[in-house]
Design a protein around this motif. Structure first.
Motif, short mmCIF file in Angstrom:
data_model
loop_
_atom_site.label_atom_id
_atom_site.label_comp_id
_atom_site.label_asym_id
_atom_site.label_seq_id
_atom_site.Cartn_x
_atom_site.Cartn_y
_atom_site.Cartn_z
N VAL A 43 1.15 -16.21 3.39
CA VAL A 43 1.65 -16.58 2.08
C VAL A 43 2.77 -15.63 1.68
CG1 VAL A 43 -0.50 -17.59 1.25
CG2 VAL A 43 -0.09 -15.15 0.90
N LEU A 44 3.65 -16.13 0.83
CA LEU A 44 4.73 -15.34 0.26
C LEU A 44 4.45 -15.17 -1.22
CD1 LEU A 44 7.63 -14.11 0.02
CD2 LEU A 44 8.44 -16.47 -0.30
N ARG A 45 4.39 -13.91 -1.65
CA ARG A 45 4.24 -13.61 -3.09
C ARG A 45 5.58 -13.07 -3.58
NH1 ARG A 45 1.83 -9.07 -6.22
NH2 ARG A 45 0.80 -9.94 -8.06
N ARG A 46 6.18 -13.78 -4.51
CA ARG A 46 7.53 -13.44 -4.99
C ARG A 46 7.50 -13.13 -6.49
NH1 ARG A 46 12.55 -16.87 -3.16
NH2 ARG A 46 12.45 -15.28 -1.53
N TYR A 47 7.99 -11.94 -6.85
CA TYR A 47 8.08 -11.58 -8.25
C TYR A 47 9.25 -12.29 -8.91
CZ TYR A 47 4.59 -7.97 -7.52
OH TYR A 47 3.42 -7.32 -7.25
N ARG A 48 8.96 -12.93 -10.03
CA ARG A 48 9.99 -13.72 -10.70
C ARG A 48 11.08 -12.86 -11.33
NH1 ARG A 48 5.33 -16.77 -11.94
NH2 ARG A 48 5.06 -15.72 -13.95
N ASP A 49 10.75 -11.61 -11.68
CA ASP A 49 11.76 -10.75 -12.32
C ASP A 49 12.52 -9.90 -11.31
OD1 ASP A 49 9.88 -8.91 -11.55
OD2 ASP A 49 9.56 -8.05 -13.55
N GLY A 50 12.28 -10.12 -10.01
CA GLY A 50 12.99 -9.36 -8.99
C GLY A 50 12.43 -7.99 -8.70
N SER A 51 11.24 -7.67 -9.20
CA SER A 51 10.64 -6.36 -8.97
C SER A 51 10.49 -6.08 -7.48
CB SER A 51 9.26 -6.28 -9.64
OG SER A 51 9.36 -6.37 -11.04
N ASP A 52 10.61 -4.82 -7.11
CA ASP A 52 10.52 -4.41 -5.71
C ASP A 52 9.05 -4.38 -5.28
OD1 ASP A 52 10.87 -3.38 -3.20
OD2 ASP A 52 11.62 -1.43 -3.84
N ALA A 53 8.72 -5.11 -4.22
CA ALA A 53 7.35 -5.21 -3.74
C ALA A 53 7.02 -4.19 -2.65
CB ALA A 53 7.08 -6.62 -3.22
N THR A 54 7.98 -3.39 -2.24
CA THR A 54 7.75 -2.52 -1.08
C THR A 54 6.75 -1.41 -1.39
OG1 THR A 54 9.71 -1.21 -1.65
CG2 THR A 54 9.99 -3.00 -0.06
N ARG A 55 6.76 -0.88 -2.61
CA ARG A 55 5.79 0.17 -2.95
C ARG A 55 4.37 -0.38 -2.90
NH1 ARG A 55 2.59 1.94 -6.98
NH2 ARG A 55 3.06 0.07 -8.19
N GLU A 56 4.20 -1.57 -3.45
CA GLU A 56 2.90 -2.22 -3.41
C GLU A 56 2.46 -2.48 -1.97
OE1 GLU A 56 0.74 -6.25 -5.23
OE2 GLU A 56 2.90 -5.93 -5.48
N ALA A 57 3.39 -2.91 -1.14
CA ALA A 57 3.07 -3.19 0.26
C ALA A 57 2.65 -1.92 0.99
CB ALA A 57 4.28 -3.82 0.95
N ASP A 58 3.35 -0.83 0.76
CA ASP A 58 3.00 0.44 1.40
C ASP A 58 1.61 0.89 0.99
OD1 ASP A 58 5.46 0.47 2.63
OD2 ASP A 58 6.38 1.87 1.21
#
Length: 223
Positions: free
Chosen positions: A25-40
């Protein structure tokens, strides 16, 4: 994006099934927030054995993860396949397990029934780590989860009674004192830009309920 099947829509992000065998699945933030910190963070938790979705890729607002099979704890509560009291105890257990991890474990700060997936193969899995922080007291995490349940318990929703039962069970299973963290939790929650004015206004009543129930339980333990 129109060709992708949407399978979830939260207040801040949308979740889509990616083409292929349906396991991603792809989870995409609508406001463009960076997801890399959450992923780490999720990758580190997975290495420590905490139940989180496997992260496959993260770039900008996009987070690609394994697709979990099973309902959310919220859905299970609403359809009657999970009772409120065990649900509250489960949230307390997931928080306690998180805070017992080695090193400096994070606090989730948004752990409620909608963020627990009851998978068919792995058991409960915790999702949505966007609000997670390190260096916060575990008691704040418990207070935030309690406040989230209390918001429903003081609402006119038909499942308010169940939310109160889940809240009581959570507080009963929590070994960390919650009262010192209720006001910080309320103040933090009030800063959530996704809340309506009515929801913010109801936070005082919700915080009062948490304090009331925590006090009653503490008194019962002493007697």
């Amino acid at each position: 994006m129109d060709e992708l099947e949407i399978v979830g829509r939260g207040r801040t992000a949308d979740v889509y099934v990616l083409p292929g065998d349906g396991t991603r699945v792809l989870r995409r933030y609508r406001d463009g927030s960076d997801a890399t910190r959450e992923a780490d963070l999720m990758a580190r938790l997975a290495l420590q054995g905490y139940p989180v979705p496997a992260v496959l890729r993260a770039e900008g607002p996009d987070l690609v993860m394994e697709r979990l099979s099973g309902p959310s704890l919220l859905d299970a509560l609403l359809d009657g396949t999970y009772a409120p009291e065990p649900a509250g105890a489960l949230i307390a257990e997931l928080l306690a397990t998180l805070h017992a991890l080695p090193g400096t474990p994070p606090t989730h700060l948004d752990l409620h029934p909608g963020n627990v997936i009851l998978t068919t193969d792995r058991g409960p899995v915790v999702i949505d780590w966007q609000t997670a922080e390190e260096g916060r007291p575990p008691g704040l995490d418990h207070a935030m989860s309690a406040l989230l349940l209390a918001e429903v318990a003081v609402s006119p929703a038909p499942y308010a009674e169940g939310a109160r039962a889940a809240l009581t069970a959570l507080l009963s299973a929590t070994t960390i004192p919650v009262p010192p963290h209720i006001e910080p939790a309320r103040a933090r929650r009030a800063q959530d830009p996704n809340l309506t004015e009515g929801e913010v206004a109801a936070l005082g009543k919700a915080a009062g309920l948490v304090a009331e129930l925590a006090g009653e339980l503490a008194g019962a333990r002493r007697s």
